[in-house]
Scaffold this active site. Structure first.
Site, PDB file in Angstrom:
ATOM      1  N   SER A 143      10.762 -32.590  -4.515  1.00 20.04           N
ATOM      2  CA  SER A 143       9.487 -31.986  -4.918  1.00 20.04           C
ATOM      3  C   SER A 143       8.319 -32.579  -4.143  1.00 20.04           C
ATOM      4  CB  SER A 143       9.209 -32.230  -6.404  1.00 20.04           C
ATOM      5  OG  SER A 143      10.187 -31.651  -7.194  1.00 20.04           O
TER       6      SER A 143
HETATM    7  N1  SAH Z   1      14.607 -35.717  -8.347  1.00 16.42           N
HETATM    8  C1  SAH Z   1      14.982 -35.320  -7.012  1.00 16.42           C
HETATM    9  C2  SAH Z   1      14.792 -33.839  -6.818  1.00 16.42           C
HETATM   10  C3  SAH Z   1      16.029 -33.225  -6.352  1.00 16.42           C
HETATM   11  S1  SAH Z   1      16.138 -31.489  -6.421  1.00 16.42           S
HETATM   12  C4  SAH Z   1      14.270 -36.143  -5.967  1.00 16.42           C
HETATM   13  O1  SAH Z   1      13.368 -36.935  -6.311  1.00 16.42           O
HETATM   14  O2  SAH Z   1      14.586 -36.044  -4.788  1.00 16.42           O
HETATM   15  C5  SAH Z   1      17.197 -31.244  -7.797  1.00 16.42           C
HETATM   16  C6  SAH Z   1      18.535 -31.904  -7.762  1.00 16.42           C
HETATM   17  O3  SAH Z   1      19.221 -31.520  -8.957  1.00 16.42           O
HETATM   18  C7  SAH Z   1      19.438 -31.453  -6.623  1.00 16.42           C
HETATM   19  O4  SAH Z   1      19.844 -32.567  -5.895  1.00 16.42           O
HETATM   20  C8  SAH Z   1      20.617 -30.763  -7.315  1.00 16.42           C
HETATM   21  O5  SAH Z   1      21.831 -30.951  -6.662  1.00 16.42           O
HETATM   22  C9  SAH Z   1      20.586 -31.434  -8.680  1.00 16.42           C
HETATM   23  N2  SAH Z   1      21.231 -30.690  -9.768  1.00 16.42           N
HETATM   24  C10 SAH Z   1      21.236 -29.357  -9.992  1.00 16.42           C
HETATM   25  N3  SAH Z   1      21.937 -29.071 -11.098  1.00 16.42           N
HETATM   26  C11 SAH Z   1      22.400 -30.251 -11.585  1.00 16.42           C
HETATM   27  C12 SAH Z   1      23.200 -30.612 -12.712  1.00 16.42           C
HETATM   28  N4  SAH Z   1      23.705 -29.709 -13.561  1.00 16.42           N
HETATM   29  N5  SAH Z   1      23.463 -31.929 -12.915  1.00 16.42           N
HETATM   30  C13 SAH Z   1      23.005 -32.872 -12.072  1.00 16.42           C
HETATM   31  N6  SAH Z   1      22.243 -32.592 -10.985  1.00 16.42           N
HETATM   32  C14 SAH Z   1      21.947 -31.299 -10.741  1.00 16.42           C
END
Ligand code: SAH
Length: 231
Positions: free
Chosen positions: A82
């Site tokens: 983000s």
């Molecule tokens: N908090 C992260 C943002 C990553 S984007 C940062 O600071 O970089 C969202 C992330 O959620 C992705 O890496 C995706 O693979 C993960 N995601 C999506 N669905 C998920 C689930 N059911 N359980 C765990 N992670 C998940």
């Protein structure tokens, strides 16, 4: 003598790993002033955390030069990290304090986890895409974050073992709030989660759990997150 001292300085400088030199500090401080403080984030702990976390050491190589820009960045496997403002907003909203135990769903790059770990006692973070979780784990270890635990799993089920949590931060958009996450939130705890269908208008929703296990929600901000996937 002068030459020898200079030589020693050169040797020492090049023997320090890049991540310890923090050449990006100025850009990071500018980011906090111009993107975060300027937009009204005022929680001191949150701002200090953003001033400290080396975002450029958590994004993939080609993105390093863009690490402090005012936009989301690709982190591979179709996922994005983000925009810094959104990370700051979500952090401030859960009212992070020392001593708190926080669960994050969606480790991604590990940046949000690091921001939280600067403030709270312990961060548990779940990532569903294995290579992303492994990379984040490596990077966070290299940066010295010893209070972050990462596991590869479907975050829908939360992390029962260490529940309940003072706060939960979900960083992928779900059509509804997963009931296990509400369950694993402490009474008086706060959860922030983007809710809505993938690639359409989503809302950042604040969930507050009250006494007796009741909970209420509040829509805070329109956002656009990658989808919450299921294994
Ligand atoms: N908090 C992260 C943002 C990553 S984007 C940062 O600071 O970089 C969202 C992330 O959620 C992705 O890496 C995706 O693979 C993960 N995601 C999506 N669905 C998920 C689930 N059911 N359980 C765990 N992670 C998940």
């Amino acid at each position: 003598m002068k030459n020898i001292l200079f030589l020693i300085w050169i040797i020492l400088y090049f023997s320090i790993p890049n991540h310890q030199k923090d050449r990006y500090k100025e850009r990071r401080l500018d980011m906090v002033e111009n993107q975060i403080v300027a937009r009204g984030i005022n929680d001191k702990a949150t701002l200090d955390a953003l001033r400290n976390v080396e975002r450029h050491n958590l994004v993939p190589g080609p993105q390093i030069v863009h690490a402090y820009e005012d936009r989301p960045l690709p982190i591979g496997h179709g996922q994005t990290i983000s925009q810094p403002y959104i990370v700051a907003y979500m952090t401030q909203v859960i009212k992070p304090k020392p001593g708190m135990k926080v669960l994050e769903i969606g480790t991604g790059s590990g940046y949000q986890a690091a921001v939280l770990a600067e403030i709270v006692e312990k961060v548990y973070s779940i990532e569903i895409v294995e290579p992303l979780g492994e990379r984040a784990k490596n990077n966070l270890d290299n940066l010295g974050y010893s209070n972050i635990e990462i596991k590869i799993a479907d975050g829908y089920h939360g992390w029962e073992e260490f529940a309940p949590y003072d706060a939960i931060v979900v960083t992928a958009a779900s059509g509804f709030i997963p009931p296990p996450l509400i369950e694993q939130l402490k009474e008086g705890g706060r959860m922030i989660i983007p809710v809505g269908a993938p690639f359409t208008a989503q809302q950042l929703v604040l969930v507050e759990k009250t006494k007796g296990g009741k909970w209420k929600t509040k829509n805070l901000l329109p956002v656009r997150f990658v989808p919450f996937t299921r294994s």
